[in-house]
Design a protein around this motif. Sequence first.
Motif, short mmCIF file in Angstrom:
data_model
loop_
_atom_site.label_atom_id
_atom_site.label_comp_id
_atom_site.label_asym_id
_atom_site.label_seq_id
_atom_site.Cartn_x
_atom_site.Cartn_y
_atom_site.Cartn_z
N VAL A 51 7.53 -1.32 -3.83
CA VAL A 51 6.21 -1.61 -4.36
C VAL A 51 5.31 -2.07 -3.22
N ILE A 52 4.05 -1.64 -3.26
CA ILE A 52 3.08 -2.04 -2.23
C ILE A 52 1.77 -2.42 -2.92
N GLU A 53 1.17 -3.54 -2.49
CA GLU A 53 -0.07 -4.03 -3.08
C GLU A 53 -1.28 -3.39 -2.39
N ASN A 54 -2.40 -3.34 -3.11
CA ASN A 54 -3.59 -2.67 -2.55
C ASN A 54 -4.22 -3.46 -1.41
N SER A 55 -3.79 -4.73 -1.23
CA SER A 55 -4.27 -5.53 -0.11
C SER A 55 -3.52 -5.20 1.19
N ASN A 56 -2.40 -4.48 1.06
CA ASN A 56 -1.59 -4.11 2.23
C ASN A 56 -2.31 -3.00 3.00
N LYS A 57 -2.35 -3.14 4.33
CA LYS A 57 -3.06 -2.16 5.15
C LYS A 57 -2.46 -0.75 5.08
#
Length: 596
Positions: A51-57
């Motif tokens: 899972v990856i958050e939209n704040s992650n570059k």
Amino acid sequence: MHKYRTHTCSEITKKDSGNTVKLSGWIHRKRDHGNLLFFDLRDHFGLTQCVIENSNKFFKIVEKIKPESVVCILGQVVERSLDTVNKELFTGEVEIKVSLFEILSEANDLPMPVFGEQDYPEETRLKYRFLDLRRQEMHENIVLRSKVISFIRNKMIANGFLEFQTPILTASSPEGARDFLVPSRMHPGKFYALPQAPQQFKQMVMISGFDKYFQIAPCFRDEDGRADRSPGEHYQLDMEMSFVEQEDIFKMVEPIFFDLFFKFGKGKKISKPPFRKITYKNSMLKYGTDKPDLRNPIEIFDVTEVFKRDDVKLDIFKKLIKKGGIVRAIPAPQTSSKPRSFFDAYNNWAKDEGGKGLGYIILEKNNGKLVGKGPIAKFFSEKAISELVKVCKLKENDSVFFSSDKIKEAERISGMARQKLGKELNLIDSNTFEFCWITDYPMYQYDEREKRIDFSHNPFSMPQTDLKEFDKLDPLSINAYQYDLVCNGYELSSGAIRNHLPELMYKVFSKVGYSKKEVGNKFEGMIKALSYGSPPHGGMAPGIDRIVMLLAGKDNIREVTLFPMNQNAQDLLMGAPSKPSDSQLKELNIKTLEKK
């Protein structure tokens, strides 16, 4: 930390929670939830959800990347909430919170999806076989194949067999199919043949003084493909033993096959050794084939004598019998209540298969007696019906079909009808592996097209008669020490006790038109070897592809083959066969002719 991974995609569980891990694999599928993006990472071993958050570059990169791209991720193991646990995955209680994301190899748009098991045209699957093999089911089939071969190899070594490799470039040999020929550059106008089987070489291994030999052998035959046979090439467990009789080979092989199918058969019931032995003659009579599916309880009966009776008035059958035909009966259990269309459909089906059709009688009880009904029943007396019931072991509410023709054609249609009935009436237990040996094959057969006697099986087999008696016998009456191992209607292996006597070899080949000189020239190496002291020996060669096909529960051998050809013997992935260049042909002293 390792450059690509600390774990595989099947290893991580709750005990790893809080740890930072590195994984590498293929993007299996993605699910965009707006602020969160989930993707499954897949490698050879399994799946892990990331899972990856939209704040992650790296979010935008993950958002755009296409399925089946190869990536490396770094992240922390976190436990999933109870309502999001995937119980079908070993890693289903955790996910990786991605902190670093690296693209190792980006994929183009896919010609076929890897996620999901939907059917795709075989042409597409074979052209992009490397994608097809990524699909879970196909991947598991090929892993099964590897495990089966390893299991067999270990069993053979444990039983005292030595593994040898025999030549691939050799001389042509009459194995029953066309050879693949390889032109010789050093000997213009001459050709090698790829071996249809290592038959002569494995016999010479025994003549060389080795006691037990095996190899997982590639074999090459220029024959048409079908569901249970690959065009071009296949692999077999080739084995040979010295100083053995037929029964010795059975006793050696049966435990290996029982253990193999017990280990990989997914809990299905398996025939226990000793396997049932059926003569070729009885197999053709009872089952209409030398590859009987013994899960089917239906047996075929010869009722020619019943149809000869004076109280049977069927002239069309009687005329066929007078011309040398026979009548075979195929019982259809508990089908008397079936509509007329059921029986007519079988009659039409038999005609579509090239037969003369199928007559039938329906049996019902009337005043305590079994009576016949149907279009031809009126031509039978009560006594004739009673005799039919007795011969075919029929019961109330059974029906019986009849195939009448020359013996080979009647056997063919009756055997196919038996299996069709078994499937349509749900009589076949799909959770069983039923093994049997088919024995006592005829040494020769009469070729109707060529109007001559030919070998029916392996020409190097030992006939069931001695040297002195051989010439006194009708060739078509001679059986051989030949046998097939059959399971669920598939021939898994052919084998034989070999003819180790040169003089008897000359006689055997003379019956199909070979002179002594021709035998000497054609099989120079074999005859020479047999002439310097040969032990009695025999063996067999189970087909690896069919074994794996059965264990995987597939009907098509291409589903368990790594890079198969299609049915037209074309390798769609590599583009074979292909045209050679003019310089290649010149070097080989070959010219090609265009087919008009």
